[in-house]
Design a protein around this motif. Structure first.
Motif, mmCIF file in Angstrom:
data_model
loop_
_atom_site.group_PDB
_atom_site.id
_atom_site.type_symbol
_atom_site.label_atom_id
_atom_site.label_comp_id
_atom_site.label_asym_id
_atom_site.label_seq_id
_atom_site.Cartn_x
_atom_site.Cartn_y
_atom_site.Cartn_z
ATOM 1 N N ASN A 169 0.716 -1.281 0.288
ATOM 2 C CA ASN A 169 -0.172 0.073 -0.234
ATOM 3 C C ASN A 169 0.708 1.487 0.208
ATOM 4 O O ASN A 169 1.026 2.721 0.585
ATOM 5 N N HIS A 170 2.027 1.305 -0.469
ATOM 6 C CA HIS A 170 2.972 2.366 -0.949
ATOM 7 C C HIS A 170 3.610 2.985 -0.003
ATOM 8 O O HIS A 170 4.020 4.020 0.423
ATOM 9 N N ARG A 171 3.142 1.614 0.927
ATOM 10 C CA ARG A 171 4.742 1.676 2.291
ATOM 11 C C ARG A 171 5.238 1.135 2.476
ATOM 12 O O ARG A 171 5.201 -0.395 1.967
ATOM 13 N N LEU A 172 6.611 1.213 2.803
ATOM 14 C CA LEU A 172 7.796 0.182 3.126
ATOM 15 C C LEU A 172 7.769 -0.819 4.459
ATOM 16 O O LEU A 172 7.317 -0.161 5.755
ATOM 17 N N VAL A 173 7.605 -1.822 4.233
ATOM 18 C CA VAL A 173 7.101 -2.643 4.733
ATOM 19 C C VAL A 173 8.560 -3.508 5.464
ATOM 20 O O VAL A 173 8.785 -4.866 6.822
ATOM 21 N N GLY A 174 9.710 -3.318 4.824
ATOM 22 C CA GLY A 174 10.329 -4.648 5.290
ATOM 23 C C GLY A 174 11.196 -4.582 3.942
ATOM 24 O O GLY A 174 11.462 -3.642 3.368
ATOM 25 N N MET A 175 12.532 -5.329 4.265
ATOM 26 C CA MET A 175 14.121 -5.170 3.259
ATOM 27 C C MET A 175 14.360 -6.802 3.258
ATOM 28 O O MET A 175 14.284 -7.720 4.045
ATOM 29 N N ILE A 176 14.221 -7.128 1.907
ATOM 30 C CA ILE A 176 14.730 -8.491 1.577
ATOM 31 C C ILE A 176 16.401 -8.464 1.276
ATOM 32 O O ILE A 176 16.959 -7.508 0.679
ATOM 33 N N SER A 177 17.199 -9.361 2.221
ATOM 34 C CA SER A 177 19.275 -9.427 1.736
ATOM 35 C C SER A 177 19.072 -10.484 1.347
ATOM 36 O O SER A 177 18.422 -11.458 1.963
ATOM 37 N N GLU A 178 20.636 -10.086 1.571
ATOM 38 C CA GLU A 178 21.045 -11.880 0.972
ATOM 39 C C GLU A 178 21.183 -12.551 2.645
ATOM 40 O O GLU A 178 21.078 -14.213 1.625
ATOM 41 N N ALA A 179 21.200 -12.641 3.214
ATOM 42 C CA ALA A 179 21.261 -13.217 4.571
ATOM 43 C C ALA A 179 19.359 -14.057 4.459
ATOM 44 O O ALA A 179 19.283 -15.137 4.742
ATOM 45 N N ASP A 180 18.795 -13.113 3.969
ATOM 46 C CA ASP A 180 16.934 -13.824 3.710
ATOM 47 C C ASP A 180 17.410 -15.165 2.727
ATOM 48 O O ASP A 180 16.592 -15.679 3.433
ATOM 49 N N LEU A 181 17.648 -14.327 1.843
ATOM 50 C CA LEU A 181 17.694 -15.744 0.874
ATOM 51 C C LEU A 181 18.337 -16.462 1.520
ATOM 52 O O LEU A 181 18.302 -18.189 1.163
ATOM 53 N N ALA A 182 19.536 -16.764 1.945
ATOM 54 C CA ALA A 182 21.198 -18.115 2.796
ATOM 55 C C ALA A 182 20.254 -18.227 3.782
ATOM 56 O O ALA A 182 20.078 -19.668 2.882
ATOM 57 N N THR A 183 19.447 -17.755 4.846
ATOM 58 C CA THR A 183 18.377 -18.757 5.780
ATOM 59 C C THR A 183 17.229 -18.792 5.248
ATOM 60 O O THR A 183 16.574 -20.929 5.813
ATOM 61 N N HIS A 184 16.083 -18.951 4.187
ATOM 62 C CA HIS A 184 14.883 -19.137 3.233
ATOM 63 C C HIS A 184 15.107 -20.073 2.655
ATOM 64 O O HIS A 184 13.474 -20.557 2.518
ATOM 65 N N LEU A 185 15.827 -20.223 1.532
ATOM 66 C CA LEU A 185 16.062 -21.509 0.521
ATOM 67 C C LEU A 185 17.112 -21.767 0.686
ATOM 68 O O LEU A 185 17.933 -22.198 0.831
ATOM 69 N N GLY A 186 16.854 -22.757 -0.203
ATOM 70 C CA GLY A 186 17.470 -24.580 -0.521
ATOM 71 C C GLY A 186 18.884 -24.010 -1.679
ATOM 72 O O GLY A 186 19.522 -22.489 -2.235
ATOM 73 N N VAL A 187 19.462 -24.198 -0.641
ATOM 74 C CA VAL A 187 20.846 -24.643 -1.447
ATOM 75 C C VAL A 187 21.292 -24.230 -2.808
ATOM 76 O O VAL A 187 22.350 -23.490 -3.403
ATOM 77 N N HIS A 188 20.680 -24.597 -3.817
ATOM 78 C CA HIS A 188 20.932 -24.818 -5.502
ATOM 79 C C HIS A 188 20.566 -23.734 -5.729
ATOM 80 O O HIS A 188 20.796 -22.980 -6.208
ATOM 81 N N LYS A 189 19.424 -23.054 -4.458
ATOM 82 C CA LYS A 189 18.867 -21.612 -5.561
ATOM 83 C C LYS A 189 19.660 -20.402 -4.369
ATOM 84 O O LYS A 189 19.896 -19.409 -6.101
ATOM 85 N N VAL A 190 20.323 -21.110 -3.794
ATOM 86 C CA VAL A 190 21.460 -19.940 -3.201
ATOM 87 C C VAL A 190 22.784 -19.653 -4.193
ATOM 88 O O VAL A 190 22.901 -18.681 -4.411
ATOM 89 N N ALA A 191 23.176 -21.021 -4.115
ATOM 90 C CA ALA A 191 24.090 -20.891 -5.297
ATOM 91 C C ALA A 191 23.733 -20.765 -6.559
ATOM 92 O O ALA A 191 24.409 -19.814 -7.048
ATOM 93 N N GLN A 192 22.835 -20.321 -7.498
ATOM 94 C CA GLN A 192 22.509 -19.541 -8.661
ATOM 95 C C GLN A 192 22.086 -18.056 -8.393
ATOM 96 O O GLN A 192 22.776 -17.136 -9.468
#
Length: 70
Positions: free
Chosen positions: A35-58
């Motif tokens: 709704n036109h408001r900043l509610v968060g930030m996705i970082s590399e650390a988030d990817l590393a924590t929540h994605l599988g090894v294959h997706k992080v490697a890609q």
């Protein structure tokens, strides 16, 4: 100084949307908007924590092997 058009993702974005944007724009942090408001930030650390090894490697391969943008 920041240049260009800001890149962000809607709160309803999929995992694929996030990865595509971060890879396409070679960015390491992605603002999340609702709704036109900043509610968060996705970082590399988030990817590393929540994605599988294959997706992080890609992701890291595409980000760190790309030529730097000026």
């Amino acid at each position: 100084m920041a240049q260009g058009t800001p890149v962000w993702v809607d709160i309803q974005a999929t995992e694929g949307d996030v990865l595509r944007l971060m890879q396409q724009h070679q960015i390491r942090r992605l603002p999340v908007i609702e709704n036109h408001r900043l509610v968060g930030m996705i970082s590399e650390a988030d990817l590393a924590t929540h994605l599988g090894v294959h997706k992080v490697a890609q992701y890291t391969d595409r980000i760190y092997s790309a030529l730097p943008s000026l």
